[in-house]
Design an enzyme around this catalytic site. Structure first.
Site, mmCIF file in Angstrom:
data_model
loop_
_atom_site.group_PDB
_atom_site.id
_atom_site.type_symbol
_atom_site.label_atom_id
_atom_site.label_comp_id
_atom_site.label_asym_id
_atom_site.label_seq_id
_atom_site.Cartn_x
_atom_site.Cartn_y
_atom_site.Cartn_z
ATOM 1 N N HIS A 11 0.845 -1.203 0.000
ATOM 2 C CA HIS A 11 0.000 0.000 0.000
ATOM 3 C C HIS A 11 0.874 1.244 0.000
ATOM 4 C CE1 HIS A 11 -4.162 -1.549 1.519
ATOM 5 N NE2 HIS A 11 -3.688 -2.269 0.520
ATOM 6 N N PRO A 43 -3.625 -0.242 18.974
ATOM 7 C CA PRO A 43 -3.413 -0.682 17.586
ATOM 8 C C PRO A 43 -3.547 0.417 16.534
ATOM 9 C CG PRO A 43 -5.529 -1.472 18.413
ATOM 10 C CD PRO A 43 -4.829 -0.837 19.572
HETATM 11 P P1 FAD Z 1 2.209 -12.731 21.210
HETATM 12 O O1 FAD Z 1 1.672 -12.698 19.833
HETATM 13 O O2 FAD Z 1 1.292 -12.413 22.339
HETATM 14 O O3 FAD Z 1 2.828 -14.164 21.428
HETATM 15 C C1 FAD Z 1 3.224 -14.627 22.696
HETATM 16 C C2 FAD Z 1 3.159 -16.142 22.707
HETATM 17 O O4 FAD Z 1 3.626 -16.598 23.971
HETATM 18 C C3 FAD Z 1 1.737 -16.651 22.552
HETATM 19 O O5 FAD Z 1 1.705 -17.631 21.536
HETATM 20 C C4 FAD Z 1 1.404 -17.215 23.913
HETATM 21 O O6 FAD Z 1 0.510 -18.318 23.851
HETATM 22 C C5 FAD Z 1 2.776 -17.610 24.435
HETATM 23 N N1 FAD Z 1 2.870 -17.637 25.893
HETATM 24 C C6 FAD Z 1 2.308 -16.796 26.783
HETATM 25 N N2 FAD Z 1 2.599 -17.139 28.046
HETATM 26 C C7 FAD Z 1 3.369 -18.255 27.960
HETATM 27 C C8 FAD Z 1 3.970 -19.091 28.918
HETATM 28 N N3 FAD Z 1 3.807 -18.850 30.230
HETATM 29 N N4 FAD Z 1 4.688 -20.152 28.496
HETATM 30 C C9 FAD Z 1 4.839 -20.400 27.152
HETATM 31 N N5 FAD Z 1 4.275 -19.633 26.198
HETATM 32 C C10 FAD Z 1 3.549 -18.577 26.586
HETATM 33 N N6 FAD Z 1 -1.200 -5.190 16.521
HETATM 34 C C11 FAD Z 1 -1.417 -4.480 15.435
HETATM 35 O O7 FAD Z 1 -0.458 -3.912 14.905
HETATM 36 N N7 FAD Z 1 -2.681 -4.429 14.897
HETATM 37 C C12 FAD Z 1 -3.760 -5.078 15.464
HETATM 38 O O8 FAD Z 1 -4.876 -5.020 14.984
HETATM 39 C C13 FAD Z 1 -3.569 -5.810 16.636
HETATM 40 N N8 FAD Z 1 -4.596 -6.468 17.276
HETATM 41 C C14 FAD Z 1 -4.340 -7.153 18.434
HETATM 42 C C15 FAD Z 1 -5.389 -7.821 19.091
HETATM 43 C C16 FAD Z 1 -5.151 -8.513 20.298
HETATM 44 C C17 FAD Z 1 -6.305 -9.210 21.012
HETATM 45 C C18 FAD Z 1 -3.833 -8.549 20.818
HETATM 46 C C19 FAD Z 1 -3.566 -9.312 22.105
HETATM 47 C C20 FAD Z 1 -2.811 -7.913 20.135
HETATM 48 C C21 FAD Z 1 -3.045 -7.202 18.951
HETATM 49 N N9 FAD Z 1 -2.014 -6.549 18.237
HETATM 50 C C22 FAD Z 1 -2.243 -5.844 17.133
HETATM 51 C C23 FAD Z 1 -0.663 -6.579 18.679
HETATM 52 C C24 FAD Z 1 0.142 -7.655 17.963
HETATM 53 O O9 FAD Z 1 -0.689 -8.740 17.647
HETATM 54 C C25 FAD Z 1 1.247 -8.033 18.903
HETATM 55 O O10 FAD Z 1 2.086 -6.892 19.073
HETATM 56 C C26 FAD Z 1 2.075 -9.234 18.456
HETATM 57 O O11 FAD Z 1 1.278 -10.387 18.500
HETATM 58 C C27 FAD Z 1 3.293 -9.400 19.363
HETATM 59 O O12 FAD Z 1 3.886 -10.628 19.135
HETATM 60 P P2 FAD Z 1 4.604 -11.408 20.309
HETATM 61 O O13 FAD Z 1 5.128 -12.648 19.676
HETATM 62 O O14 FAD Z 1 5.536 -10.497 21.008
HETATM 63 O O15 FAD Z 1 3.457 -11.755 21.362
HETATM 64 C C1 PHB Z 2 -5.763 -4.650 10.873
HETATM 65 O O1 PHB Z 2 -5.890 -4.840 9.651
HETATM 66 O O2 PHB Z 2 -6.072 -5.516 11.696
HETATM 67 C C2 PHB Z 2 -5.245 -3.354 11.337
HETATM 68 C C3 PHB Z 2 -4.766 -2.429 10.420
HETATM 69 C C4 PHB Z 2 -4.293 -1.209 10.862
HETATM 70 C C5 PHB Z 2 -4.294 -0.924 12.210
HETATM 71 C C6 PHB Z 2 -4.755 -1.852 13.127
HETATM 72 C C7 PHB Z 2 -5.241 -3.071 12.690
HETATM 73 O O3 PHB Z 2 -3.853 0.283 12.630
#
Ligand code: FAD
Ligand code: PHB
Length: 388
Positions: free
Chosen positions: A72, A292
């Site tokens: 995009h 987000p």
């Molecule tokens: P996570 O994706 O949270 O992964 C952590 C992993 O660790 C998980 O698989 C979990 O099961 C595992 N874990 C947790 N505790 C333990 C334990 N005790 N032992 C072993 N494993 C464990 N970002 C955006 O940019 N746009 C969005 O629209 C957006 N929507 C989101 C919606 C939700 C509900 C959430 C929670 C986050 C959202 N985010 C969004 C943020 C983005 O998804 C996260 O920043 C991203 O997932 C970070 O990745 P991570 O691997 O650091 O953490």
């Molecule tokens: C999404 O596509 O889930 C999305 C895109 C832009 C954002 C947040 C979420 O800022």
């Protein structure tokens, strides 16, 4: 079992770190508490900064993203049901890539499997030990047996609710937090996207966002009060509310259909410092959460991984000081994305206690964005992502 880096969490941070380290000849084990199906069914982020795109390519997981992702060049902002465009490419020479976190995670699992990477799923009761010493280890249960992994380092990639961050004593750790008085109700629908680019809408009824995953799959969000539940939002009520908040011409042509996923996410800004304690590193959501609005969560996870991969590679090449730099380097970028996400959230949402003065400030800010090239360049530079 023994490994060089024990990675806790098999989300995007943990998998990408494992993949990059493996390609640099550093051995890892990933411990994930959930099943793989559960991890792959989570619908989260949708927009990748160009630096994230390049990091995924460097990790050898760019092929499907490059074939199926949607580059995009810009986005629409809308105020009072009228949209205007910010052209990222014209302002910065960079684009973003629309490619879902679910797909990124699937590609990383496939790549780890192809390289024989060790990912232990459904690992229960993960506990970190002797993190401040040179001989840390991790224990967990699986299938009724207790297991132990000895390692040089532990990477806490276990998200906001994980066990790694609380391992750092309160005397060392400092948390900074802002909780917003609203959430985002999101749906996924098997319909054509509302527009060829994203639309971020400021409206007196609340914020709305039109996003997408591919030409047949759309993602929409509306701001809702924190006490709302998905049960009280039928699909029809969601579409009605969304259409009230977005540009009129888009509302008229919007394709609607049944939701295939519906969830509410509260909005929060959170940073925990430092991101390293002894032989433990915090990575991604384990150390910080952004609202987000700026699409920064997953992208910050990728930049943390980039810095940690670099630090560990240099460490194993004999540079004893390399790991000391990780926390400060990562935090500098984290705080700048924190500021951008907070600013964009504040400009685009309706706050419960918002006065008419506050509202005029928002309108004036949006007017400035619509008319000032400098304002557009600033938004564009931050949205496509500061370099790392
Ligand atoms: P996570 O994706 O949270 O992964 C952590 C992993 O660790 C998980 O698989 C979990 O099961 C595992 N874990 C947790 N505790 C333990 C334990 N005790 N032992 C072993 N494993 C464990 N970002 C955006 O940019 N746009 C969005 O629209 C957006 N929507 C989101 C919606 C939700 C509900 C959430 C929670 C986050 C959202 N985010 C969004 C943020 C983005 O998804 C996260 O920043 C991203 O997932 C970070 O990745 P991570 O691997 O650091 O953490
Ligand atoms: C999404 O596509 O889930 C999305 C895109 C832009 C954002 C947040 C979420 O800022």
């Amino acid at each position: 079992m023994r490994t060089q880096v024990c990675i806790i969490g098999g989300g995007p941070s943990g998998l990408l770190l494992s993949q990059l380290l493996h390609r640099s000849g550093i051995d890892t084990v990933v411990l994930e508490q959930r099943s793989r199906d559960y991890v792959l069914s989570r619908i989260r982020a949708g927009v990748l900064e160009w630096g994230t795109v390049e990091t995924l390519r460097a990790a050898g997981v760019g092929a499907r993203m490059d074939a199926e992702g949607l580059p995009h060049d810009g986005t629409y902002l809308s105020a009072r049901n009228r949209g205007f465009r910010i052209d990222y490419f014209a302002q910065t020479g960079k684009r973003v890539m629309v490619y879902g976190q679910t797909e990124v995670t699937a590609d990383l699992y496939a790549a780890r499997d192809a390289m024989g990477g060790v990912i232990i799923d459904e690992a229960q009761g993960v506990t970190l030990h002797d993190v401040e010493t040179g001989a840390p280890y991790v224990t967990y249960h699986k299938d009724g047996t207790e297991h132990r992994i000895d390692c040089d380092f532990i990477a806490g990639c276990d998200g906001f609710h994980g066990v790694s961050r609380p391992t750092i004593p309160d005397t060392i750790r400092r948390d900074f937090e802002r909780v917003y008085p609203f959430g985002w109700l999101g749906i996924l629908s098997e319909t054509a996207p509302a527009s060829h680019e994203l639309i971020y809408a400021n409206h007196e009824r609340g914020f709305a966002l039109c996003s997408m995953r591919n030409p047949e799959l759309s993602r929409y969000y509306i701001q809702v009060p924190l006490d709302h539940t998905t049960d009280q939002w039928s699909d029809a009520a969601f579409w009605d509310e969304l259409r009230r908040r977005i540009p009129e011409d888009t509302a008229e042509t919007l394709e609607m259909g049944p939701s295939v996923e519906k969830s509410i996410a509260p909005l929060r800004s959170f940073v925990s410092e430092p991101m390293r304690w002894g032989h433990l590193f915090l990575v991604g959501d384990a150390a910080h959460i952004v609202p987000p609005t700026g699409a920064k969560g997953l992208n910050l996870a990728a930049s943390d991984v980039h810095y940690l991969h670099e630090a560990l590679t240099q460490h194993y090449a004999g540079d004893a000081g390399a790991i000391n730099l990780y926390s400060d380097r990562a935090l500098a970028r984290v705080w700048s994305a924190m500021r951008f996400s907070w600013w964009f959230t504040t400009v685009m949402h309706r706050f419960p206690d918002q006065s008419e003065y506050d509202q005029r400030m928002q309108e004036s800010e949006l007017q400035y964005l619509e008319t000032s090239q400098a304002a557009q360049a600033s938004l564009a530079e931050q949205y496509v992502g500061l370099p790392f």
